[in-house]
Design a protein around this motif. Structure first.
Motif, PDB file in Angstrom:
ATOM      1  N   PHE A  89     -12.155  -7.706  -5.406  1.00 43.05           N
ATOM      2  CA  PHE A  89     -11.191  -6.723  -4.928  1.00 43.05           C
ATOM      3  C   PHE A  89     -10.988  -5.734  -6.069  1.00 43.05           C
ATOM      4  CE2 PHE A  89     -10.342 -10.701  -2.849  1.00 43.05           C
ATOM      5  CZ  PHE A  89      -9.982 -10.394  -1.551  1.00 43.05           C
ATOM      6  N   VAL A  90     -11.386  -4.495  -5.863  1.00 38.89           N
ATOM      7  CA  VAL A  90     -11.207  -3.475  -6.894  1.00 38.89           C
ATOM      8  C   VAL A  90     -10.048  -2.582  -6.446  1.00 38.89           C
ATOM      9  CG1 VAL A  90     -12.252  -1.593  -8.197  1.00 38.89           C
ATOM     10  CG2 VAL A  90     -13.637  -3.584  -7.538  1.00 38.89           C
ATOM     11  N   PHE A  91      -8.990  -2.593  -7.250  1.00 41.11           N
ATOM     12  CA  PHE A  91      -7.739  -1.931  -6.903  1.00 41.11           C
ATOM     13  C   PHE A  91      -7.572  -0.608  -7.635  1.00 41.11           C
ATOM     14  CE2 PHE A  91      -6.877  -6.369  -6.053  1.00 41.11           C
ATOM     15  CZ  PHE A  91      -6.048  -6.354  -4.948  1.00 41.11           C
ATOM     16  N   GLY A  92      -7.108   0.397  -6.913  1.00 44.47           N
ATOM     17  CA  GLY A  92      -6.535   1.593  -7.499  1.00 44.47           C
ATOM     18  C   GLY A  92      -5.035   1.436  -7.339  1.00 44.47           C
ATOM     19  N   ILE A  93      -4.294   1.582  -8.427  1.00 49.84           N
ATOM     20  CA  ILE A  93      -2.852   1.342  -8.383  1.00 49.84           C
ATOM     21  C   ILE A  93      -2.121   2.529  -9.014  1.00 49.84           C
ATOM     22  CG2 ILE A  93      -0.973  -0.148  -9.194  1.00 49.84           C
ATOM     23  CD1 ILE A  93      -3.082  -2.433  -9.291  1.00 49.84           C
ATOM     24  N   GLU A  94      -1.050   2.933  -8.346  1.00 51.02           N
ATOM     25  CA  GLU A  94      -0.187   3.986  -8.876  1.00 51.02           C
ATOM     26  C   GLU A  94       1.250   3.638  -8.506  1.00 51.02           C
ATOM     27  OE1 GLU A  94       0.420   8.626  -7.936  1.00 51.02           O
ATOM     28  OE2 GLU A  94      -1.625   8.046  -8.498  1.00 51.02           O
ATOM     29  N   ASP A  95       2.147   3.675  -9.471  1.00 48.74           N
ATOM     30  CA  ASP A  95       3.565   3.370  -9.241  1.00 48.74           C
ATOM     31  C   ASP A  95       3.752   2.015  -8.542  1.00 48.74           C
ATOM     32  OD1 ASP A  95       4.321   5.804 -10.410  1.00 48.74           O
ATOM     33  OD2 ASP A  95       4.152   6.856  -8.492  1.00 48.74           O
ATOM     34  N   ASP A  96       3.010   1.008  -9.004  1.00 52.59           N
ATOM     35  CA  ASP A  96       3.094  -0.367  -8.484  1.00 52.59           C
ATOM     36  C   ASP A  96       2.735  -0.482  -7.010  1.00 52.59           C
ATOM     37  OD1 ASP A  96       3.742  -1.579 -10.925  1.00 52.59           O
ATOM     38  OD2 ASP A  96       5.861  -1.126 -10.663  1.00 52.59           O
ATOM     39  N   GLN A  97       1.975   0.472  -6.496  1.00 52.23           N
ATOM     40  CA  GLN A  97       1.465   0.367  -5.131  1.00 52.23           C
ATOM     41  C   GLN A  97      -0.042   0.574  -5.146  1.00 52.23           C
ATOM     42  OE1 GLN A  97       4.046   3.023  -2.672  1.00 52.23           O
ATOM     43  NE2 GLN A  97       4.439   1.058  -1.669  1.00 52.23           N
ATOM     44  N   VAL A  98      -0.715  -0.081  -4.203  1.00 45.54           N
ATOM     45  CA  VAL A  98      -2.161   0.055  -4.076  1.00 45.54           C
ATOM     46  C   VAL A  98      -2.459   1.381  -3.389  1.00 45.54           C
ATOM     47  CG1 VAL A  98      -4.248  -0.937  -3.047  1.00 45.54           C
ATOM     48  CG2 VAL A  98      -2.469  -2.448  -3.982  1.00 45.54           C
ATOM     49  N   THR A  99      -3.288   2.191  -4.034  1.00 48.19           N
ATOM     50  CA  THR A  99      -3.692   3.471  -3.462  1.00 48.19           C
ATOM     51  C   THR A  99      -5.109   3.407  -2.913  1.00 48.19           C
ATOM     52  OG1 THR A  99      -4.456   4.222  -5.625  1.00 48.19           O
ATOM     53  CG2 THR A  99      -2.199   4.803  -4.990  1.00 48.19           C
ATOM     54  N   ASP A 100      -5.884   2.453  -3.433  1.00 47.21           N
ATOM     55  CA  ASP A 100      -7.287   2.313  -3.040  1.00 47.21           C
ATOM     56  C   ASP A 100      -7.685   0.858  -3.257  1.00 47.21           C
ATOM     57  OD1 ASP A 100      -9.936   3.717  -2.433  1.00 47.21           O
ATOM     58  OD2 ASP A 100     -10.393   2.600  -4.258  1.00 47.21           O
ATOM     59  N   LEU A 101      -8.402   0.296  -2.293  1.00 40.93           N
ATOM     60  CA  LEU A 101      -8.884  -1.073  -2.414  1.00 40.93           C
ATOM     61  C   LEU A 101     -10.291  -1.143  -1.832  1.00 40.93           C
ATOM     62  CD1 LEU A 101      -8.523  -4.114  -2.953  1.00 40.93           C
ATOM     63  CD2 LEU A 101      -7.419  -4.290  -0.709  1.00 40.93           C
ATOM     64  N   ALA A 102     -11.212  -1.659  -2.636  1.00 38.71           N
ATOM     65  CA  ALA A 102     -12.584  -1.889  -2.171  1.00 38.71           C
ATOM     66  C   ALA A 102     -12.860  -3.382  -2.290  1.00 38.71           C
ATOM     67  CB  ALA A 102     -13.576  -1.104  -3.015  1.00 38.71           C
ATOM     68  N   ILE A 103     -13.404  -3.968  -1.225  1.00 42.85           N
ATOM     69  CA  ILE A 103     -13.665  -5.409  -1.191  1.00 42.85           C
ATOM     70  C   ILE A 103     -15.135  -5.642  -0.924  1.00 42.85           C
ATOM     71  CG2 ILE A 103     -13.088  -7.590  -0.046  1.00 42.85           C
ATOM     72  CD1 ILE A 103     -10.490  -6.129   0.905  1.00 42.85           C
ATOM     73  N   ASP A 104     -15.730  -6.501  -1.747  1.00 41.39           N
ATOM     74  CA  ASP A 104     -17.137  -6.877  -1.595  1.00 41.39           C
ATOM     75  C   ASP A 104     -17.313  -8.353  -1.866  1.00 41.39           C
ATOM     76  OD1 ASP A 104     -18.568  -4.323  -1.106  1.00 41.39           O
ATOM     77  OD2 ASP A 104     -17.743  -3.782  -3.064  1.00 41.39           O
ATOM     78  N   PRO A 105     -18.261  -8.992  -1.181  1.00 41.62           N
ATOM     79  CA  PRO A 105     -18.562 -10.381  -1.517  1.00 41.62           C
ATOM     80  C   PRO A 105     -19.154 -10.468  -2.919  1.00 41.62           C
ATOM     81  CG  PRO A 105     -19.850  -9.649   0.397  1.00 41.62           C
ATOM     82  CD  PRO A 105     -19.063  -8.490  -0.084  1.00 41.62           C
ATOM     83  N   VAL A 106     -18.905 -11.575  -3.577  1.00 43.26           N
ATOM     84  CA  VAL A 106     -19.452 -11.774  -4.930  1.00 43.26           C
ATOM     85  C   VAL A 106     -20.596 -12.757  -4.832  1.00 43.26           C
ATOM     86  CG1 VAL A 106     -18.956 -12.639  -7.242  1.00 43.26           C
ATOM     87  CG2 VAL A 106     -17.242 -11.350  -6.010  1.00 43.26           C
ATOM     88  N   PHE A 115       0.821  -1.205   0.000  1.00 45.68           N
ATOM     89  CA  PHE A 115       0.000   0.000   0.000  1.00 45.68           C
ATOM     90  C   PHE A 115       0.858   1.259   0.000  1.00 45.68           C
ATOM     91  CE2 PHE A 115      -2.716  -3.313   1.598  1.00 45.68           C
ATOM     92  CZ  PHE A 115      -3.927  -3.040   0.982  1.00 45.68           C
ATOM     93  N   GLY A 116       0.470   2.223  -0.830  1.00 45.70           N
ATOM     94  CA  GLY A 116       1.144   3.504  -0.879  1.00 45.70           C
ATOM     95  C   GLY A 116       0.741   4.394   0.292  1.00 45.70           C
ATOM     96  N   ASP A 117       1.486   5.477   0.459  1.00 49.18           N
ATOM     97  CA  ASP A 117       1.170   6.455   1.506  1.00 49.18           C
ATOM     98  C   ASP A 117      -0.231   7.011   1.278  1.00 49.18           C
ATOM     99  OD1 ASP A 117       3.699   6.160   2.603  1.00 49.18           O
ATOM    100  OD2 ASP A 117       4.529   7.866   1.501  1.00 49.18           O
ATOM    101  N   GLY A 118      -1.024   7.108   2.333  1.00 49.52           N
ATOM    102  CA  GLY A 118      -2.361   7.668   2.235  1.00 49.52           C
ATOM    103  C   GLY A 118      -3.380   6.761   1.577  1.00 49.52           C
ATOM    104  N   ALA A 119      -3.051   5.490   1.390  1.00 52.21           N
ATOM    105  CA  ALA A 119      -3.982   4.548   0.761  1.00 52.21           C
ATOM    106  C   ALA A 119      -5.233   4.366   1.612  1.00 52.21           C
ATOM    107  CB  ALA A 119      -3.294   3.201   0.557  1.00 52.21           C
ATOM    108  N   THR A 120      -6.295   3.888   0.968  1.00 58.44           N
ATOM    109  CA  THR A 120      -7.533   3.573   1.675  1.00 58.44           C
ATOM    110  C   THR A 120      -7.985   2.162   1.321  1.00 58.44           C
ATOM    111  OG1 THR A 120      -8.936   4.476  -0.066  1.00 58.44           O
ATOM    112  CG2 THR A 120      -8.351   5.968   1.720  1.00 58.44           C
ATOM    113  N   VAL A 121      -8.637   1.526   2.299  1.00 56.74           N
ATOM    114  CA  VAL A 121      -9.256   0.220   2.110  1.00 56.74           C
ATOM    115  C   VAL A 121     -10.688   0.330   2.593  1.00 56.74           C
ATOM    116  CG1 VAL A 121      -9.274  -2.213   2.824  1.00 56.74           C
ATOM    117  CG2 VAL A 121      -7.094  -1.050   2.433  1.00 56.74           C
ATOM    118  N   ARG A 122     -11.626  -0.143   1.760  1.00 55.44           N
ATOM    119  CA  ARG A 122     -13.032  -0.190   2.141  1.00 55.44           C
ATOM    120  C   ARG A 122     -13.453  -1.657   2.202  1.00 55.44           C
ATOM    121  NH1 ARG A 122     -12.291   3.405  -1.425  1.00 55.44           N
ATOM    122  NH2 ARG A 122     -13.357   2.423  -3.161  1.00 55.44           N
TER     123      ARG A 122
END
Length: 107
Positions: free
Chosen positions: A90-107, A29-36
């Motif tokens: 898992f829906v990823f936001g990625i910048e410079d090979d680091q996760v900046t945002d991750l949202a997780i939901d059951p399928v 995870f990058g600096d300031g990343a978020t996980v939902r």
């Protein structure tokens, strides 16, 4: 089964999760990343580390990717939790090979 090609950050996320390695997961995870996840948002290193420990490490989650498209990983998740294995998106936001945002939901 066809091999699923994942971006480096997603591959690192899956590998560190399956190795139950909190430090390697935190490094994804990058600096300031978020996980939902589970209706809660975790922001920044300390909160994300707490989420990693409680949601991935303690229940010994093992992810088996089943599909990846448009920054969305679908994976079977198994571990020490009731009702498993379950499928998650898992829906990823990625910048410079680091996760900046991750949202997780059951399928």
């Amino acid at each position: 089964m066809n091999q699923i090609t994942l971006p480096e950050a997603v591959e690192n996320f899956v590998a560190a999760t399956n190795a139950h390695d909190v430090n390697a997961l935190a490094a994804v995870f990058g600096d300031g990343a978020t996980v939902r996840d589970d209706g809660t948002t975790y922001t920044g290193g300390a909160e994300i580390r707490e989420w990693i420990q409680g949601h991935l490490i303690n229940p010994k989650i093992v992810l088996t990717p089943t599909a990846f498209a448009d920054d969305r990983l679908v994976a079977a998740g198994d571990g020490e939790f009731p009702g498993g294995p379950l499928s998650f998106a898992f829906v990823f936001g990625i910048e410079d090979d680091q996760v900046t945002d991750l949202a997780i939901d059951p399928v």
